[in-house]
Design a protein around this motif. Structure first.
Motif, PDB file in Angstrom:
ATOM      1  N   PRO A 191      48.704  39.687  49.821  1.00 27.63           N
ATOM      2  CA  PRO A 191      49.280  38.412  50.297  1.00 27.63           C
ATOM      3  C   PRO A 191      48.184  37.526  50.292  1.00 27.63           C
ATOM      4  N   ARG A 192      47.086  37.460  49.838  1.00 27.03           N
ATOM      5  CA  ARG A 192      46.015  36.337  50.073  1.00 27.03           C
ATOM      6  C   ARG A 192      46.788  35.026  49.346  1.00 27.03           C
ATOM      7  N   PRO A 193      45.886  33.933  49.573  1.00 22.21           N
ATOM      8  CA  PRO A 193      46.371  32.566  48.813  1.00 22.21           C
ATOM      9  C   PRO A 193      45.907  32.994  47.286  1.00 22.21           C
ATOM     10  N   HIS A 194      46.726  32.100  46.610  1.00 29.33           N
ATOM     11  CA  HIS A 194      46.541  32.247  45.208  1.00 29.33           C
ATOM     12  C   HIS A 194      45.360  31.843  44.477  1.00 29.33           C
ATOM     13  N   TRP A 195      44.266  31.202  45.477  1.00 32.29           N
ATOM     14  CA  TRP A 195      43.032  30.800  44.986  1.00 32.29           C
ATOM     15  C   TRP A 195      42.112  31.406  45.686  1.00 32.29           C
ATOM     16  N   SER A 196      42.373  32.709  45.928  1.00 31.23           N
ATOM     17  CA  SER A 196      41.467  33.476  47.189  1.00 31.23           C
ATOM     18  C   SER A 196      40.385  34.143  46.247  1.00 31.23           C
ATOM     19  N   GLU A 197      40.587  34.524  45.124  1.00 32.33           N
ATOM     20  CA  GLU A 197      39.921  35.201  43.978  1.00 32.33           C
ATOM     21  C   GLU A 197      40.254  34.865  42.685  1.00 32.33           C
ATOM     22  N   PRO A 198      39.250  35.053  41.702  1.00 34.45           N
ATOM     23  CA  PRO A 198      39.482  34.627  40.219  1.00 34.45           C
ATOM     24  C   PRO A 198      40.599  35.523  39.772  1.00 34.45           C
ATOM     25  N   HIS A 199      41.422  35.057  38.767  1.00 31.03           N
ATOM     26  CA  HIS A 199      42.291  35.921  37.930  1.00 31.03           C
ATOM     27  C   HIS A 199      42.239  35.575  36.607  1.00 31.03           C
ATOM     28  N   GLN A 200      42.755  36.023  35.639  1.00 28.01           N
ATOM     29  CA  GLN A 200      42.898  35.843  34.231  1.00 28.01           C
ATOM     30  C   GLN A 200      44.027  34.637  34.067  1.00 28.01           C
ATOM     31  N   GLU A 201      43.502  33.662  33.541  1.00 28.86           N
ATOM     32  CA  GLU A 201      44.524  32.356  33.401  1.00 28.86           C
ATOM     33  C   GLU A 201      45.654  32.901  32.360  1.00 28.86           C
ATOM     34  N   LEU A 202      46.899  32.451  32.495  1.00 33.91           N
ATOM     35  CA  LEU A 202      47.949  32.639  31.800  1.00 33.91           C
ATOM     36  C   LEU A 202      48.197  31.186  31.027  1.00 33.91           C
TER      37      LEU A 202
END
Length: 144
Positions: free
Chosen positions: A106-117
């Motif tokens: 439930p963390r904020p969308h910017w809380s950690e890196p993710h693979q961009e789509l």
């Protein structure tokens, strides 16, 4: 220095969703969260209190309409709203449909890196059209 939000509408044509009375709406280039949009004021302002009350109310109504259209189009568990402006000091909201099964929940969308789509051009256009359709349905409902 050029404001990246002031030029976004012209710079990112394939990500355009709609021009409303007070704001412009564009898809975020990264669609890891399907439907993630920016709603940004047409005029360069940095704070809500810089707008007179009637314009401020209109801007907020448009933010809410976009959020409802995203909710109806993508059926998320929650809509996240973010208005910071620290990196790009031009009033803009991040409207992010979230699902409880997404890896950052439930963390904020910017809380950690993710693979961009990153989508193909036609996929951005299709997604923008879907959102416009849901905005038009809201407008039709309000006119009744």
């Amino acid at each position: 220095m050029t404001c990246p939000i002031c030029t976004k509408w012209e710079d990112d044509e394939e990500q355009r969703v709609v021009e409303l009375e007070h704001t412009l709406v564009s898809l975020n280039r990264d669609q890891f969260f399907p439907g993630y949009c920016f709603v940004y004021t047409k005029t360069h302002v940095t704070e809500l209190f810089h707008l007179d009350e009637s314009v401020r109310n209109g801007v907020m109504a448009e933010v809410c309409a976009v959020a409802e259209a995203l909710y109806n189009a993508f059926n998320p568990d929650k809509i996240n709203y973010e208005l910071l402006g620290n990196m790009a000091p031009h009033m803009h909201w991040h409207i992010v449909p979230r699902r409880s099964g997404d890896p950052l929940w439930p963390r904020p969308h910017w809380s950690e890196p993710h693979q961009e789509l990153i989508l193909k051009s036609e996929e951005y256009l299709e997604r923008a059209a879907l959102i416009r359709t849901h905005l038009e349905k809201l407008e039709a409902r309000e006119e009744r």
